[in-house]
Write a protein that holds these residues in place. Structure first.
Motif: not given
Lengths: 195, 195
Positions: B104-127
């Motif tokens: 398999s191939e995956v993209l890994l996000f740490t919880s911290e990076k994910m939190q950052e994305l939630i705060a910086t990219v509005p589409a992420i919390p929507k998703m």
DNA sequence: CGCCCGGCTTGATTTTAATCAACTCCTTTT
DNA sequence: AAAAGGAGTTGATTAAAATCAAGCCGGGCG
């Protein structure tokens, strides 16, 4: 003061404090209502139009199979939200009934009002995200229990995690919630007491 | 282009289009990784540090009981998120294993990076909100099935709702996912074919 | 006050699925 | 090419829970 418990609840799950103005918006968005024991909040076949925040009392959400047997999917008491989210999101007729197990008081929010609040009061989406997380975890536990534990183990887990339910709901409802018959639950409890 | 499928996915679930700048932030936040068949992404006892977006391949998340029997809680293929959310939210050791069922191939996000994305990219919390809703509905269906349907009915429901799984995963894993033994599933399928 | 109904228990029996065991194909390994 | 292991099937037996049936409270209602 029925609304106060909702305010406390929102503050708690949002991790912030509602201003008086924001709280006024929340109060305007909902209507208080009382349900008598056995009264329906939602009947199978209807589209679920409201989300109810339980101020006092108790509710259950259940399906009825072709043999007429009820299967309880959710139980809710004070400070729980009650609704068929699938139906209200998808606008499809619900497969479930929701009725009051005790005389109860709730605050009703229509889906539209709830959407408005999500857009206007920042604490609301925060609360929702938090509740979704909790719900995810709870669902995962329940699925885990249902595929890997025996009836007895599931009962003991409920006794451990949600002892409140055992005090508030009659045994036949607990059995239904656990996915077993009342007779089986009765025998399990008898066995458990003998130790 | 492994990242493209993630971009499409986010756009789809957020209901908006990521700008190139936003997408750059997403790409920076994750690291691509390959897993060989049978390789662990998470082992019971560890705290789940990553959320994985599956680009290609297949994973399963399962517990192992005291008798050594595996119980599969989740299955995931391309365009699914894979993680023990309970563990990563609560920072508690996971009770589950996650491993690759295929290379398999995956993209890994740490919880911290994910939190950052939630705060910086509005589409992420929507998703996320959208995914939580879907997940809520799916969980509710699975719980409903587990408390009100027989083994055979649960199999037929899976055949109806997730036929992809039946093609991608060996029968013994499907059985485990349904909470039945491989022997029982084999007999159910035999019976179902005879019609 | 007494009656009746609903909730709970207990026993006997049946049904469903798990367990134990053997055997057949494949695929992978050596 | 032979061996080994894994996945699936099938049969016999056991265990778990459902079903069917009867009886027992205790609270609510006439």
């Amino acid at each position: 003061m029925p609304y106060e418990s909702l305010r406390t609840y929102i503050n708690h799950y949002a991790g912030t404090e509602l201003t008086d103005e924001e709280f006024a918006l929340v109060m305007e968005a909902c209507t208080p209502r009382k349900y008598r024991k056995k009264q329906y909040l939602l009947q199978a076949g209807e589209v679920c139009k409201y989300v109810a925040f339980v101020i006092s009392g108790a509710f259950r959400m259940y399906s009825v199979d072709d043999k007429g047997v009820e299967h309880i999917l959710h139980l809710g008491i004070e400070n729980w939200w009650v609704a068929d989210r699938e139906s209200s999101l998808m606008l499809t007729p619900s497969r479930y009934n929701i009725d009051a197990v005790e005389d109860s008081e709730v605050l009703l929010f229509t889906s539209e009002k709830m959407q408005e609040l999500i857009a206007t009061v920042p604490a609301i989406p925060k609360m929702m995200a938090r509740l979704d997380q909790r719900n995810f975890i709870a669902s995962q536990k329940r699925i885990h229990a249902s595929i890997s534990l025996t009836a007895e183990e599931r009962y003991l887990e409920l006794l451990e995690n949600n002892p409140v339910f055992l005090q508030r709901f009659p045994q036949n409802m607990i059995a239904s919630y656990l996915g077993i018959t009342p007779e089986t639950l009765s025998r399990i409890r008898k066995k458990a007491l003998q130790r």
